[in-house]
Design an enzyme around this catalytic site. Structure first.
Site, PDB file in Angstrom:
ATOM      1  N   TYR A 132       0.859  -1.183   0.000  1.00 46.54           N
ATOM      2  CA  TYR A 132       0.000   0.000   0.000  1.00 46.54           C
ATOM      3  C   TYR A 132       0.896   1.234   0.000  1.00 46.54           C
ATOM      4  O   TYR A 132       1.454   1.617   1.030  1.00 46.54           O
ATOM      5  CB  TYR A 132      -0.888  -0.061   1.239  1.00 46.54           C
ATOM      6  CG  TYR A 132      -1.946   1.004   1.381  1.00 46.54           C
ATOM      7  CD1 TYR A 132      -2.221   1.923   0.384  1.00 46.54           C
ATOM      8  CD2 TYR A 132      -2.707   1.073   2.554  1.00 46.54           C
ATOM      9  CE1 TYR A 132      -3.199   2.878   0.531  1.00 46.54           C
ATOM     10  CE2 TYR A 132      -3.688   2.024   2.718  1.00 46.54           C
ATOM     11  CZ  TYR A 132      -3.930   2.932   1.709  1.00 46.54           C
ATOM     12  OH  TYR A 132      -4.902   3.890   1.871  1.00 46.54           O
ATOM     13  N   LYS A 160      -1.079  -1.406  -4.294  1.00 46.69           N
ATOM     14  CA  LYS A 160      -2.150  -0.414  -4.262  1.00 46.69           C
ATOM     15  C   LYS A 160      -1.464   0.938  -4.329  1.00 46.69           C
ATOM     16  O   LYS A 160      -0.776   1.348  -3.391  1.00 46.69           O
ATOM     17  CB  LYS A 160      -2.996  -0.530  -2.996  1.00 46.69           C
ATOM     18  CG  LYS A 160      -4.102   0.537  -2.925  1.00 46.69           C
ATOM     19  CD  LYS A 160      -4.844   0.523  -1.601  1.00 46.69           C
ATOM     20  CE  LYS A 160      -5.866   1.657  -1.556  1.00 46.69           C
ATOM     21  NZ  LYS A 160      -6.558   1.740  -0.240  1.00 46.69           N
TER      22      LYS A 160
END
Length: 290
Positions: A132, A160
Site C-alpha cells: 500500500y 495499491k
C-alpha cells in the site's frame, strides 16, 4: 486481483458498537452491485480505532460474505514497526486472500528499509502481499525504482498505488509492464490509471456506487473508452463530495441515507460531516448513469 474492490466502512450502532449486521449487508451490496472483491480493515474501515476483538469480528464477517459470493477478501495489515506488522499479518492471514501492507509511516525509513520490511512480512505468512503506497499519508515517498524493486519480491502480488496524481514515477511504473498487479487506490484517478494499465482499483466510493465503478472498469477492460469516460465524468463529482471532509464521514452518511447501513456514526477523532457536504454527495449520486 482485477476489477473493483470495495474498501468497506465499519458501521457502528448509535451506542458506539460495531454493527456487524450492517457490515454484512454492505458487503453483500457491494458484491451484488458488481464489485470484484472486498477490502476489510483498511483506512476506510477506521481500523485503527477498533479493538482487537472488533477487528476480528469485522474480519470474520467480511470473510463469510466474500466466501458466500466467491469473491476475494483483501485485509489491511501493517504498522510502522516490522515486528508488530509481522504479528498482525500472522493473525489476519488465515482469513485473507491477500494482505494489504502499508509502507511504514511516520518513521520514513530508507528505501532499503521499506523493502526489507515488506520482505520480512512476506516471509512470515503464506498469503501474498499487496503493498500500500500512499505517500501523502505515510510521509514516505518511494521512487519508481523502489516500487519496481518491491514488485520483484516473490511475496508481493502487486501494489495499491495512491500517489495523489499521475506523476513521473507513476508513468515509469506502468511503462515497466512488470506483470504484477497494480490497483489504483485514489478513487478520482481510477479511470486514468485503468487506461495506463491498472488491473483495477480499491475504492471507498464503490461502497456507495458499485455498479457505476464496475461498469467503468469493465468498459475500460473492453476498450470502450467512450463509455468508461462517461462513467468517470459522472463519478468524479461524487468522489469529490465524498472526500470533501475526512473519509469516511460523508460516505457513511450517504450509506445510512440509502439504507445500506443503519447509522452514519464515525469514531473520534473523526467528526460527523457538515450537512452541506452530505447534500452535495447525495445530489452527485442521484445523477449517476445507474
Amino acid at each position: 486481483m482485477h476489477g473493483i474492490h470495495a474498501s468497506l466502512v465499519t458501521p457502528f450502532t448509535r451506542a458506539g458498537e460495531v454493527d456487524l449486521k450492517s457490515l454484512e449487508r454492505l458487503a453483500a451490496h457491494c458484491l451484488t452491485g458488481g464489485a470484484s472483491g472486498l477490502v476489510a480493515l483498511g483506512t476506510t474501515g477506521e481500523a485503527a480505532t477498533l479493538t482487537a476483538a472488533e477487528q476480528r469480528a469485522v474480519l470474520e464477517t467480511g470473510r463469510a460474505v466474500a466466501t458466500e459470493h466467491g469473491a476475494p477478501l483483501i485485509v489491511g495489515a501493517g504498522t510502522m514497526g516490522t515486528e508488530d506488522s509481522i504479528r498482525q499479518a500472522r493473525e489476519r492471514a488465515p482469513l485473507a486472500d491477500a494482505l494489504l501492507v502499508v509502507v511504514p509511516y511516520y518513521l520514513r525509513p530508507s528505501d532499503d528499509g521499506v523493502i526489507d520490511h515488506i520482505a520480512a512480512i512476506g516471509a512470515a505468512v503464506d498469503v501474498p502481499l499487496l503493498v500500500y503506497n500512499i505517500p501523502y499519508r505515510t510521509g514516505k515517498h518511494l521512487s519508481a525504482e523502489a516500487l519496481l524493486r518491491l514488485l520483484e519480491l516473490d511475496c508481493v502480488l502487486g501494489l495499491k498505488h495512491c500517489p495523489g496524481g499521475i506523476d513521473q514515477d507513476t508513468l515509469t511504473l506502468f511503462a515497466a509492464r512488470t506483470g504484477k498487479v497494480i490497483l489504483c487506490g485514489d478513487d478520482a484517478y481510477t479511470y486514468p490509471m485503468l487506461q495506463l494499465g491498472a488491473r483495477g482499483a480499491i475504492a471507498a466510493t464503490a461502497c456507495l456506487a458499485p455498479e457505476a465503478f464496475a461498469a467503468m472498469a469493465e468498459a475500460s477492460r473492453t476498450c470502450n473508452t467512450t463509455r468508461a469516460l462517461t462513467f468517470h465524468d459522472a463519478l468524479y463529482p461524487l468522489v469529490e463530495a465524498l472526500f470533501a471532509e475526512p473519509s469516511p464521514a460523508v460516505l457513511k452518511a450517504c450509506l445510512a441515507d440509502a439504507g445500506v447501513i443503519d447509522d452514519p456514526a464515525v469514531r473520534a477523532p473523526l467528526h460527523a460531516p457538515h450537512p452541506d457536504s452530505v447534500a452535495r454527495a447525495r445530489d452527485a449520486l442521484h445523477i449517476l448513469p445507474y
